[in-house]
Design a protein around this motif. Structure first.
Motif, PDB file in Angstrom:
ATOM      1  N   GLN A 271      10.134 104.513  22.872  1.00  0.00           N
ATOM      2  CA  GLN A 271      10.977 104.704  21.605  1.00  0.00           C
ATOM      3  C   GLN A 271      11.752 105.804  21.811  1.00  0.00           C
ATOM      4  O   GLN A 271      11.362 106.939  22.140  1.00  0.00           O
ATOM      5  CB  GLN A 271      10.066 104.701  20.567  1.00  0.00           C
ATOM      6  CG  GLN A 271      10.872 104.988  18.990  1.00  0.00           C
ATOM      7  CD  GLN A 271       9.950 104.690  17.972  1.00  0.00           C
ATOM      8  OE1 GLN A 271       8.653 104.826  18.371  1.00  0.00           O
ATOM      9  NE2 GLN A 271      10.483 104.846  16.739  1.00  0.00           N
ATOM     10  N   LEU A 272      13.231 105.696  21.735  1.00  0.00           N
ATOM     11  CA  LEU A 272      14.105 106.803  21.895  1.00  0.00           C
ATOM     12  C   LEU A 272      14.660 107.476  20.845  1.00  0.00           C
ATOM     13  O   LEU A 272      15.041 106.862  19.731  1.00  0.00           O
ATOM     14  CB  LEU A 272      15.307 106.271  22.847  1.00  0.00           C
ATOM     15  CG  LEU A 272      16.275 107.383  23.110  1.00  0.00           C
ATOM     16  CD1 LEU A 272      15.637 108.516  24.132  1.00  0.00           C
ATOM     17  CD2 LEU A 272      17.449 106.844  23.756  1.00  0.00           C
ATOM     18  N   GLU A 273      14.060 108.735  20.401  1.00  0.00           N
ATOM     19  CA  GLU A 273      14.507 109.530  19.313  1.00  0.00           C
ATOM     20  C   GLU A 273      15.828 110.464  19.872  1.00  0.00           C
ATOM     21  O   GLU A 273      15.997 110.567  21.022  1.00  0.00           O
ATOM     22  CB  GLU A 273      13.394 110.235  18.804  1.00  0.00           C
ATOM     23  CG  GLU A 273      12.325 109.167  18.381  1.00  0.00           C
ATOM     24  CD  GLU A 273      11.032 109.948  17.548  1.00  0.00           C
ATOM     25  OE1 GLU A 273      11.179 111.139  17.477  1.00  0.00           O
ATOM     26  OE2 GLU A 273      10.172 109.273  17.308  1.00  0.00           O
ATOM     27  N   LYS A 274      15.989 111.291  18.785  1.00  0.00           N
ATOM     28  CA  LYS A 274      17.259 111.955  19.100  1.00  0.00           C
ATOM     29  C   LYS A 274      16.947 112.866  20.148  1.00  0.00           C
ATOM     30  O   LYS A 274      17.648 113.314  21.209  1.00  0.00           O
ATOM     31  CB  LYS A 274      17.705 112.838  17.800  1.00  0.00           C
ATOM     32  CG  LYS A 274      19.054 113.771  17.997  1.00  0.00           C
ATOM     33  CD  LYS A 274      19.447 114.268  16.518  1.00  0.00           C
ATOM     34  CE  LYS A 274      20.697 115.004  16.796  1.00  0.00           C
ATOM     35  NZ  LYS A 274      21.221 115.642  15.817  1.00  0.00           N
ATOM     36  N   GLU A 275      15.932 113.752  20.076  1.00  0.00           N
ATOM     37  CA  GLU A 275      15.486 114.721  20.984  1.00  0.00           C
ATOM     38  C   GLU A 275      14.479 114.604  22.010  1.00  0.00           C
ATOM     39  O   GLU A 275      14.073 115.169  22.945  1.00  0.00           O
ATOM     40  CB  GLU A 275      14.672 115.993  20.041  1.00  0.00           C
ATOM     41  CG  GLU A 275      15.998 116.427  19.326  1.00  0.00           C
ATOM     42  CD  GLU A 275      15.501 117.782  18.575  1.00  0.00           C
ATOM     43  OE1 GLU A 275      14.248 118.122  18.682  1.00  0.00           O
ATOM     44  OE2 GLU A 275      16.429 118.449  17.843  1.00  0.00           O
ATOM     45  N   LYS A 276      13.907 112.947  22.095  1.00  0.00           N
ATOM     46  CA  LYS A 276      12.711 112.784  22.861  1.00  0.00           C
ATOM     47  C   LYS A 276      12.639 111.370  23.101  1.00  0.00           C
ATOM     48  O   LYS A 276      13.087 110.801  22.424  1.00  0.00           O
ATOM     49  CB  LYS A 276      11.524 113.430  22.503  1.00  0.00           C
ATOM     50  CG  LYS A 276      10.995 112.874  21.157  1.00  0.00           C
ATOM     51  CD  LYS A 276       9.653 113.564  20.736  1.00  0.00           C
ATOM     52  CE  LYS A 276       9.197 113.098  19.301  1.00  0.00           C
ATOM     53  NZ  LYS A 276       7.779 113.362  18.831  1.00  0.00           N
ATOM     54  N   LEU A 277      11.985 111.191  24.259  1.00  0.00           N
ATOM     55  CA  LEU A 277      11.523 109.458  24.486  1.00  0.00           C
ATOM     56  C   LEU A 277      10.180 109.644  24.542  1.00  0.00           C
ATOM     57  O   LEU A 277       9.115 110.195  25.347  1.00  0.00           O
ATOM     58  CB  LEU A 277      12.111 109.211  26.048  1.00  0.00           C
ATOM     59  CG  LEU A 277      11.612 107.806  26.244  1.00  0.00           C
ATOM     60  CD1 LEU A 277      12.266 106.847  25.589  1.00  0.00           C
ATOM     61  CD2 LEU A 277      11.738 107.660  27.854  1.00  0.00           C
ATOM     62  N   ASN A 278       9.515 108.586  23.328  1.00  0.00           N
ATOM     63  CA  ASN A 278       8.039 108.553  23.527  1.00  0.00           C
ATOM     64  C   ASN A 278       7.569 107.297  24.371  1.00  0.00           C
ATOM     65  O   ASN A 278       8.379 106.533  24.329  1.00  0.00           O
ATOM     66  CB  ASN A 278       7.710 108.035  21.857  1.00  0.00           C
ATOM     67  CG  ASN A 278       7.950 109.300  20.972  1.00  0.00           C
ATOM     68  OD1 ASN A 278       7.413 110.380  21.255  1.00  0.00           O
ATOM     69  ND2 ASN A 278       8.890 108.950  19.905  1.00  0.00           N
TER      70      ASN A 278
END
Length: 809
Positions: A765-772
């Motif tokens: 799951q790609l968020e603005k500041e990180k990849l989970n």
């Protein structure tokens, strides 16, 4: 699953064969039954038999049978069976086996079957239909003469051993129908013309009239490979499981001429009556391409003519300056039907049945009936899907478009896999090395079943000629040599080494690798560049300047950058395998030869003004093909590779790759740093979907291509897992893993991939500041995860973490 099986003997047979398949799939080996060791090293007591006073090399359909009496139903009754060309084996009218799996006379396969479930106390009929297509045989069918053999596994089953007590007869109702109605390279075998006025009734029933039957005659002993007198068929156990058989209705009637068909026909079993003195034409649509045995049940209609024609699509044009023109595959109005055909003459009785001996490939079936004074009734028509019994063990939760591409790609891969891999099921059914390398990777990533891959590598290794190189395709009655495919064979073996934990198998193939490279060494000049490499040097089906029937440009001096690059790649792959599995001496030789070639290629083909590698040393022709291989072989790295990769996508003057070679093009672009753009490169696959194809076409010209089903175009079924999800082998045998996803514009995606140790499960799951990141690895598998140049160690079991994105400058 098989359904509606009560009313037709073939369907009862298919159900039982499917149960056998499920048992075979659960087995660890290629064949589920144990084989008496004596049968692997000593002559069999069973004989090869044939029908007396028949032309044993000509076209013919023959029945062999023997009745046996049993006091009790046995718990086990194992038999080994083979034939030339092909057989279908029945026990008490139930189909229990079909084959043999295709090979060559040096490795002639037999199937091992436990028929106990089909036997009963009292009288039992063991019967086989054996057919020889003669001069009309498929190109993939190697043959000596018509023959049949069955060997019981032990003394308990010896009663069925083939000898002169077996009875046999020639079914003269069958004649061949050749061709597909238009000029093209078609070598997949004849259609069948069957006169139901000359049938042999109940030929496989326990009680039948054998008045006109003859005693079989002996041709030869049954000889396992390696025995002293193993002439002719050198018998080996088949290494692959039985093919799948699955009941398949045809859902849609697209057109009806001459009659008004019932609403539910052919989706459900619905009688259709064709009145006397009528010609009726029915166009049936499976809605997707399939391989299936076709069954037609019908009644009455004395001397009525029935034809069944099969096509991947209908045509806008068949002949003319443009050749074949297809258009959208969903369209039928105003189009021309032409294809492989079967023909039947009705005998006027009730409950007649026609079942194709071999499978047919089709989306569309044209059923044409011409009646005389008696009406004819179609009782039912359906197919029985067949193919290698791959199970889909990969999953991807992506976009709808990605799901559609995976569905089409998997169907393509399945239709191009039976007893061997096929280039295409409709026209050739031939196992080519160039195709099979990509098909093998599809098998690893989507199924994890590698038995057909090993079979393919074995067959190609067996095909090597005295000069050292493999044939381009095998089995094949007519030997064909594509020199470059021998180099892809080395690549395919290297792939197997990296993805499967089977080093002994690879080690046993290294002598063949040495022989192949020794062949090419004869044509290397000072500096290592090849000159005038013989045979067909096929690369890709493009027709650009300098290309000749798929072969890349060759200079007046006889050299080619593409061939030199491919040879360098093969040397490097061979060096790696030799270093770990073979002899360090050869590893050094091959590494040195690769290094020499690298220097020569750089000097000979690099054009500084274009910042490209030319196809030939006159530096006038340039292609995506040559420059893709330059990246893949390490001619350029780092920023130089990135710059060259950019040119591959922006310089339209380059000769463009077709759908086949895009596999290598995309690998090069990924290696040069553009993997996040992968989904942007799939326009040809999108065009296939827009044009109504349900499998991937042979070439990129979708209006004029011949085959609508070529699994060399199924590379998205590799790269969605290897590139987008990022899952790849990081050590021989897939002993370590590297996961480096390329999500592009995707924000969330997950999937599962089979591994020799179990299952790999990933979720991002790609968020603005990180990849989970959520990764589950099977036991004993560890490796690294790479994202945005950051590395993270991953271990067996659950791995849950996040990685911060590096701020962009």
């Amino acid at each position: 699953m098989l359904t509606n099986s009560k009313n037709h003997p073939f369907m009862k047979s298919a159900c039982k064969v499917l149960l056998l398949i499920l048992f075979f799939i659960s087995a660890q080996s290629g064949h589920a039954q144990t084989i008496n060791p004596t049968l692997l090293k000593a002559p069999w007591k069973a004989d090869w038999i044939t029908v007396p006073n028949e032309a044993t090399k000509d076209y013919g359909v023959y029945y062999f049978r023997k009745n046996i009496t049993l006091k009790d139903k046995p718990a086990s009754f194992i038999v080994h069976v083979s034939a030339d060309n092909r057989y279908k084996l029945y026990v008490n009218q139930t189909l229990v086996s079909l084959g043999p799996a295709r090979g060559d006379t040096y490795y002639w396969n037999y199937e091992t079957v436990n028929i106990a479930a089909y036997l009963k106390p009292g009288n039992n009929a063991i019967a086989a239909v054996v057919w020889n297509d003669g001069d009309y045989r498929p190109e993939a069918q190697i043959s000596i003469q018509t023959g049949f053999i069955m060997q019981g596994d032990s003394e308990a089953e010896a009663i069925v051993n083939t000898d002169k007590t077996w009875r046999c007869i020639h079914n003269k109702a069958y004649k061949p129908i050749v061709g597909v109605g238009y000029g093209t390279y078609y070598v997949a075998g004849p259609g069948e013309r069957v006169d139901m006025n000359a049938p042999i009734e109940n030929w496989n029933a326990p009680e039948t009239d054998e008045t006109n039957w003859k005693n079989a005659i002996k041709i030869d002993n049954g000889n396992p490979k390696g025995t002293v007198n193993a002439f002719g068929w050198m018998l080996v156990p088949s290494s692959i499981p039985p093919v799948e058989l699955t009941y398949q209705r045809i859902p849609i009637l697209r057109k009806a001429e001459g009659i008004k068909a019932p609403k539910n026909f052919p989706a459900t079993k619905t009688p259709v009556v064709i009145p006397p003195n009528t010609t009726a034409i029915l166009l049936l649509d499976q809605t997707f391409l399939t391989n299936a045995f076709v069954s037609l049940n019908f009644s009455l209609g004395k001397d009525a003519g029935i034809s069944l024609s099969y096509a991947e699509t209908l045509f806008t044009k068949l002949n003319g300056p443009e050749g074949l023109v297809k258009g959208n595959r969903d369209d039928v109005e105003g189009k021309i039907f032409s294809g492989r055909r079967d023909s039947i003459i009705s005998n006027g009785s009730a409950a007649q049945s026609f079942n194709t001996l071999s499978f047919r490939t089709f989306r569309y079936i044209q059923l044409k009936i011409t009646t005389g004074s008696q009406p004819l009734q179609i009782d039912d028509i359906y197919g029985t899907f067949t193919g290698y019994p791959f199970q889909l063990n990969a999953k991807l939760n992506g976009t709808p478009e990605m799901q559609k591409m995976l569905e089409i790609g998997w169907r393509t891969a399945r239709l191009c896999a039976g007893e061997t891999y096929y280039d295409c099921p409709y026209y050739e059914q031939l196992q080519y090395v160039g195709d099979s390398r990509i098909q093998a990777l599809v098998s690893y990533y989507n199924s994890g079943d590698d038995r057909l891959v090993r079979n393919a590598i074995n067959l190609m290794d067996h095909s090597r000629i005295a000069e050292g190189i493999t044939l381009s395709r095998h089995p094949s009655f007519s030997p064909q040599i594509i020199s470059t495919f021998s180099l892809w064979y080395i690549g395919m073996l290297h792939d197997y080494w990296m993805y499967r934990p089977d080093s002994s198998f690879v080690q046993n193939k290294l002598q063949g690798v040495q022989d192949i490279l020794a062949f090419f060494a004869k044509y290397q000049q000072v500096g290592g560049s090849l000159k005038n490499t013989p045979y067909w040097n096929f690369a890709d089906w493009v027709g650009a300047k300098g290309w000749d029937f798929g072969a890349a440009p060759v200079s007046a001096q006889g050299s080619s950058a593409l061939l030199d690059l491919q040879l360098m790649w093969a040397y490097n792959q061979a060096a790696q395998m030799q270093e770990k599995l073979g002899e360090p001496y050869f590893a050094k030789i091959y590494a040195d030869k690769a290094a020499q070639l690298k220097a020569t290629i750089q000097k000979k083909y690099w054009v500084d003004s274009r910042q490209l590698y030319s196809d030939v040393e006159d530096q006038q022709l340039f292609s995506q093909h040559t420059n893709a291989l330059a990246i893949l072989t390490g001619m350029v790295t780092g920023d130089k590779a990135s710059a060259l990769g950019k040119k591959l996508t922006t310089d339209s003057s380059l000769t463009q790759c077709t759908i086949y070679f895009k596999y290598y093009l995309h690998q090069a672009l990924i290696k040069s740093g553009y993997g996040n753009d992968y989904l942007k490169w799939l326009d040809i696959w999108r065009s296939n979907i827009k044009m109504g194809l349900t499998t991937w076409a042979e070439i990129s010209d979708l209006e004029h291509n011949r085959s609508d089903c070529h699994a060399w175009g199924a590379s998205p079924n590799i790269e969605f897992y290897r590139t987008i999800l990022g899952v790849d082998s990081y050590a021989p045998g897939f002993g370590k893993i590297k996961i480096e996803p390329h999500l592009g514009d995707l924000k969330t995606i997950s999937g599962e991939i089979p591994h020799p140790n179990g299952k790999i499960v990933v979720k991002y799951q790609l968020e603005k500041e990180k990849l989970n990141v959520d990764i589950t690895l099977p036991q004993n598998l560890s490796g690294i995860f790479i994202w945005d140049s950051q590395k993270h160690v991953i271990k067996p079991g659950k791995n849950v973490f996040f990685i911060k994105n590096t701020p962009k400058a």
